[in-house]
Design a protein around this motif. Structure first.
Motif, PDB file in Angstrom:
ATOM      1  N   ASN A   1      27.982  -6.761   4.154  1.00 52.73           N
ATOM      2  CA  ASN A   1      27.401  -6.795   2.363  1.00 52.73           C
ATOM      3  C   ASN A   1      26.083  -6.268   2.219  1.00 52.73           C
ATOM      4  O   ASN A   1      25.842  -5.733   1.353  1.00 52.73           O
ATOM      5  N   LEU A   2      25.488  -6.921   3.385  1.00 51.11           N
ATOM      6  CA  LEU A   2      24.095  -7.155   3.130  1.00 51.11           C
ATOM      7  C   LEU A   2      23.286  -5.304   3.373  1.00 51.11           C
ATOM      8  O   LEU A   2      22.630  -4.411   2.667  1.00 51.11           O
TER       9      LEU A   2
ATOM     10  N   TRP B   1      21.029 -14.249   4.467  1.00 49.62           N
ATOM     11  CA  TRP B   1      20.938 -14.254   5.410  1.00 49.62           C
ATOM     12  C   TRP B   1      20.176 -14.422   6.486  1.00 49.62           C
ATOM     13  O   TRP B   1      20.375 -14.829   7.598  1.00 49.62           O
TER      14      TRP B   1
ATOM     15  N   TYR C   1      22.067 -11.804  -1.438  1.00 53.19           N
ATOM     16  CA  TYR C   1      22.797 -11.382  -0.011  1.00 53.19           C
ATOM     17  C   TYR C   1      21.662 -11.728   1.223  1.00 53.19           C
ATOM     18  O   TYR C   1      21.747 -11.747   2.683  1.00 53.19           O
TER      19      TYR C   1
ATOM     20  N   CYS D   1      28.258 -11.339   5.458  1.00 49.60           N
ATOM     21  CA  CYS D   1      26.645 -11.310   4.915  1.00 49.60           C
ATOM     22  C   CYS D   1      26.513 -10.057   5.531  1.00 49.60           C
ATOM     23  O   CYS D   1      25.509  -9.752   4.801  1.00 49.60           O
TER      24      CYS D   1
ATOM     25  N   TYR E   1      30.489 -13.335  -2.052  1.00 51.45           N
ATOM     26  CA  TYR E   1      29.304 -14.130  -1.783  1.00 51.45           C
ATOM     27  C   TYR E   1      29.173 -15.508  -1.299  1.00 51.45           C
ATOM     28  O   TYR E   1      28.963 -16.086  -0.381  1.00 51.45           O
TER      29      TYR E   1
ATOM     30  N   ALA F   1      30.346 -15.983   2.054  1.00 52.03           N
ATOM     31  CA  ALA F   1      29.353 -14.982   3.209  1.00 52.03           C
ATOM     32  C   ALA F   1      28.567 -16.137   3.338  1.00 52.03           C
ATOM     33  O   ALA F   1      27.183 -16.160   4.309  1.00 52.03           O
TER      34      ALA F   1
END
Length: 173
Positions: free
Chosen positions: A44-45, A68, A64, A41, A31, A34
């Motif tokens: 993981n998104l 983003w 996320y 990022c 986290y 990212a």
């Protein structure tokens, strides 16, 4: 022959079932990184978009989504992306107000959100919730990740938002 078929079928079925699972520990650990790592990022998104089912997974999906926005260029797109993540996060918190990860995510987002977004009203309430409830998180590694994040945040917090030594001692339980 029939045995091989059932073994192969069982393997394929278990692979399909496990493929959609999310490693929440990884999402939590990634986290903070990212924020600066666009590829991390995005990866993981995409993982979260494809399979987030639990409240905690949806919370990290919201986180996320918000992160983003930092990686987007167009200010209007950034704002829309931020609002999308914020809306999801708030909707999950309404359903699960005692979820420690969700309250941590909201605290961190509100702590870092620019003031013009007017998204900071729950910071103190979430801070107090975390101080008094972090020890209830059953995963010790998760508690450690969140504790370290909160402790390191103290260097840029001001006034009543700073975690006192007593708060840090309570968080470290």
């Amino acid at each position: 022959m029939v045995v091989r078929f059932f073994v192969c079928f069982s393997f394929i079925l278990s692979t399909i079932c496990c493929f959609g699972q999310i490693n929440v520990d990884k999402m939590r650990a990634d986290y903070a990184a990212a924020v600066k790592d666009k590829k991390l990022c995005e990866a993981n998104l995409k993982t979260l978009e494809a399979a987030a089912n639990t409240a905690t997974e949806k919370g990290y999906l919201a986180a996320y989504e918000i992160l983003w926005a930092k990686h987007m260029g167009n200010p209007f797109s950034k704002l829309g992306q931020f609002k999308k993540g914020k809306k999801l996060l708030e909707s999950v918190i309404i359903k699960y107000p005692d979820n420690i990860d969700l309250r941590f995510i909201r605290w961190s987002v509100q702590t870092h959100a620019p003031s013009f977004l007017s998204y900071s009203k729950d910071r103190l309430r979430d801070k107090e919730f975390l101080v008094h409830n972090l020890y209830k998180l059953p995963n010790p590694e998760a508690r450690k990740i969140i504790y370290v994040y909160l402790k390191e945040a103290n260097s840029y917090l001001k006034g009543e938002h700073i975690f006192s030594q007593a708060d840090l001692a309570e968080l470290s339980k």
